[in-house]
Design an enzyme around this catalytic site. Structure first.
Site, PDB file in Angstrom:
ATOM      1  N   SER A  77       0.798  -1.239   0.000  1.00  0.00           N
ATOM      2  CA  SER A  77       0.000   0.000   0.000  1.00  0.00           C
ATOM      3  C   SER A  77       0.828   1.285   0.000  1.00  0.00           C
ATOM      4  CB  SER A  77      -0.923   0.017   1.213  1.00  0.00           C
ATOM      5  OG  SER A  77      -1.973  -0.873   1.012  1.00  0.00           O
ATOM      6  N   LYS A  80       0.555   3.393  -2.966  1.00  0.00           N
ATOM      7  CA  LYS A  80      -0.640   4.224  -3.218  1.00  0.00           C
ATOM      8  C   LYS A  80      -0.309   5.721  -3.165  1.00  0.00           C
ATOM      9  CE  LYS A  80      -3.712   0.669  -1.294  1.00  0.00           C
ATOM     10  NZ  LYS A  80      -4.408   0.209  -0.075  1.00  0.00           N
ATOM     11  N   TYR A 204      -2.458  -2.389 -10.626  1.00  0.00           N
ATOM     12  CA  TYR A 204      -2.513  -2.226  -9.174  1.00  0.00           C
ATOM     13  C   TYR A 204      -1.704  -3.318  -8.459  1.00  0.00           C
ATOM     14  CZ  TYR A 204      -4.292  -2.356  -4.414  1.00  0.00           C
ATOM     15  OH  TYR A 204      -4.374  -2.406  -3.047  1.00  0.00           O
ATOM     16  N   TYR A 256      -4.407   3.667   7.942  1.00  0.00           N
ATOM     17  CA  TYR A 256      -5.756   3.100   7.965  1.00  0.00           C
ATOM     18  C   TYR A 256      -6.520   3.477   9.221  1.00  0.00           C
ATOM     19  CZ  TYR A 256      -3.732   0.879   4.070  1.00  0.00           C
ATOM     20  OH  TYR A 256      -3.100   0.690   2.901  1.00  0.00           O
ATOM     21  N   VAL A 274       1.093  -3.946   3.857  1.00  0.00           N
ATOM     22  CA  VAL A 274       0.959  -5.234   4.552  1.00  0.00           C
ATOM     23  C   VAL A 274       2.209  -6.112   4.513  1.00  0.00           C
ATOM     24  CG1 VAL A 274      -1.539  -5.548   4.596  1.00  0.00           C
ATOM     25  CG2 VAL A 274      -0.258  -6.198   2.548  1.00  0.00           C
TER      26      VAL A 274
HETATM   27  O1  DON Z   1      -4.429  -4.856  -2.210  1.00  0.00           O
HETATM   28  C1  DON Z   1      -3.985  -5.338  -1.176  1.00  0.00           C
HETATM   29  O2  DON Z   1      -4.689  -5.834  -0.324  1.00  0.00           O
HETATM   30  C2  DON Z   1      -2.483  -5.276  -0.955  1.00  0.00           C
HETATM   31  N1  DON Z   1      -1.782  -5.380  -2.194  1.00  0.00           N
HETATM   32  C3  DON Z   1      -2.077  -3.985  -0.326  1.00  0.00           C
HETATM   33  C4  DON Z   1      -2.771  -3.747   0.983  1.00  0.00           C
HETATM   34  C5  DON Z   1      -1.940  -3.052   1.978  1.00  0.00           C
HETATM   35  O3  DON Z   1      -0.733  -2.983   1.916  1.00  0.00           O
HETATM   36  C6  DON Z   1      -2.678  -2.531   3.124  1.00  0.00           C
HETATM   37  N2  DON Z   1      -1.737  -2.002   4.078  1.00  0.00           N
HETATM   38  N3  DON Z   1      -1.508  -2.000   5.154  1.00  0.00           N
END
Ligand code: DON
Length: 331
Positions: A77, A80, A204, A256, A274
């Site tokens: 994330s 982003k 993405y 978040y 994540v």
């Molecule tokens: O789309 C997803 O769920 C993961 N590629 C990225 C989510 C993420 O990193 C949320 N962060 N804490």
């Protein structure tokens, strides 16, 4: 020889500070036990949950590293922030805001719940999955590769190198992205996507699989801390207004549904992923840290054991320690 004495003094301070950062990393590692590596993207489960690394980079090129700072991991994330910068640079902020709002949610990063109840289809912000998928669809180019190139170009402008995709992580994510597909189809149905579900999702998932180290994140954080001015290249690489909005988003939505507590107890714009990465921007407030002087700096952290919100447990703990030692809150 006041000059030489001063240099010896500051070298001693840097050594002492570096010892302290090592100690804090060591202490923070214990907290990794209270989390675990992400498993919903199977490849991420293979990380060592007790890894914890940090790199801090100052505007004159000063650097402090500790722990597993050089272990590569995927941006997830954290990417982003960069896709948002790239979309705003190509479309303008107003156009991007037609498709994605700038409001925190208080919900999980991959929540689908309020997509229907709030202005149907319009994601709350570009840091949650729904908003980031929308933002990626706004990137210029007709296929996933061209959209991804827009993100890699921004990163290359900052880091002077072309980052690569971790194909294992990409495939692992691509094969298990049902929830993100559901979000994308809903967004498409409501007219918020600007490219097909397939190409948007591929771009993405690839952007989430861009490989970095904590040092890369620290340098990106440093440039954002400087509102897009690159202190090593001595020129503005991104528009100031876009960087300021990105940092506001990081502060309000970057961690978040713990962004409020993060703002209260750490108080700097930051973005997590994540895979256990955190990128933070510490603006200059005149207070000296022994190792970096009084200027602004960027921080990159890697600690793959995450909490229920998706944030590195040991990483947040380490940042809390640094923030209280050096009072680096923006408030
Ligand atoms: O789309 C997803 O769920 C993961 N590629 C990225 C989510 C993420 O990193 C949320 N962060 N804490």
């Amino acid at each position: 020889n006041v000059q030489i004495e001063k240099q010896i003094d500051s070298a001693a301070m840097i050594d002492a500070a570096s010892g302290m950062v090592d100690t804090w990393v060591h202490e923070a590692k214990e907290y990794a036990r209270t989390g675990k590596c992400a498993t919903y993207i199977p490849a991420l489960a293979e990380a060592n949950p007790f890894h914890l690394g940090i790199c801090i980079v100052g505007e004159h090129g000063e650097k402090q590293m500790a722990g597993e700072w050089n272990v590569p991991f995927t941006m997830q994330s954290i990417s982003k922030t960069i896709s948002f910068v790239a979309a705003c640079m190509s479309r303008g902020i107003d156009d991007v805001m037609q498709r994605v709002d700038l409001e925190p949610t208080g919900d999980a990063f991959n929540s689908i719940m309020r997509l229907e109840s709030h202005k149907p289809g319009k994601p709350f912000n570009p840091m949650i999955n729904a908003g980031a998928i929308t933002t990626t669809s706004l990137l210029p180019g007709s296929g996933a590769d061209e959209k991804l190139a827009g993100i890699l170009d921004v990163l290359e402008e900052i880091l002077d190198k072309r980052l690569v995709i971790n194909e294992d992580v990409f495939l692992s994510e691509w094969r298990t992205a049902s929830l993100n597909r559901a979000l994308a189809y809903y967004l498409e149905e409501k007219g918020f996507l600007s490219s097909s579900v397939k190409e948007t999702l591929e771009a993405y998932c690839r952007q989430c699989s861009i490989e970095v180290t904590s040092e890369d994140l620290a340098i990106i954080g440093l440039v954002l801390a400087h509102d897009g001015f690159h202190p090593f290249k001595n020129r503005q690489v991104f528009p100031r207004d876009i960087c300021k909005i990105t940092k506001a988003l990081m502060l309000t939505c970057g961690m978040y549904n713990t962004s409020g507590k993060f703002a209260a107890f750490i108080g700097v714009p930051a973005k997590s992923g994540v895979s256990g990465g955190i990128m933070a921007c510490v603006p200059s407030r005149g207070k000296q840290t022994p190792f970096l002087g009084s200027g602004s700096y960027g921080i990159g952290i890697y600690g793959p054991s995450i909490d229920e919100y998706g944030n590195s447990v040991a990483g947040v703990h380490l940042l809390k320690r640094l923030a209280s030692e050096y009072d680096f809150t923006v408030f």
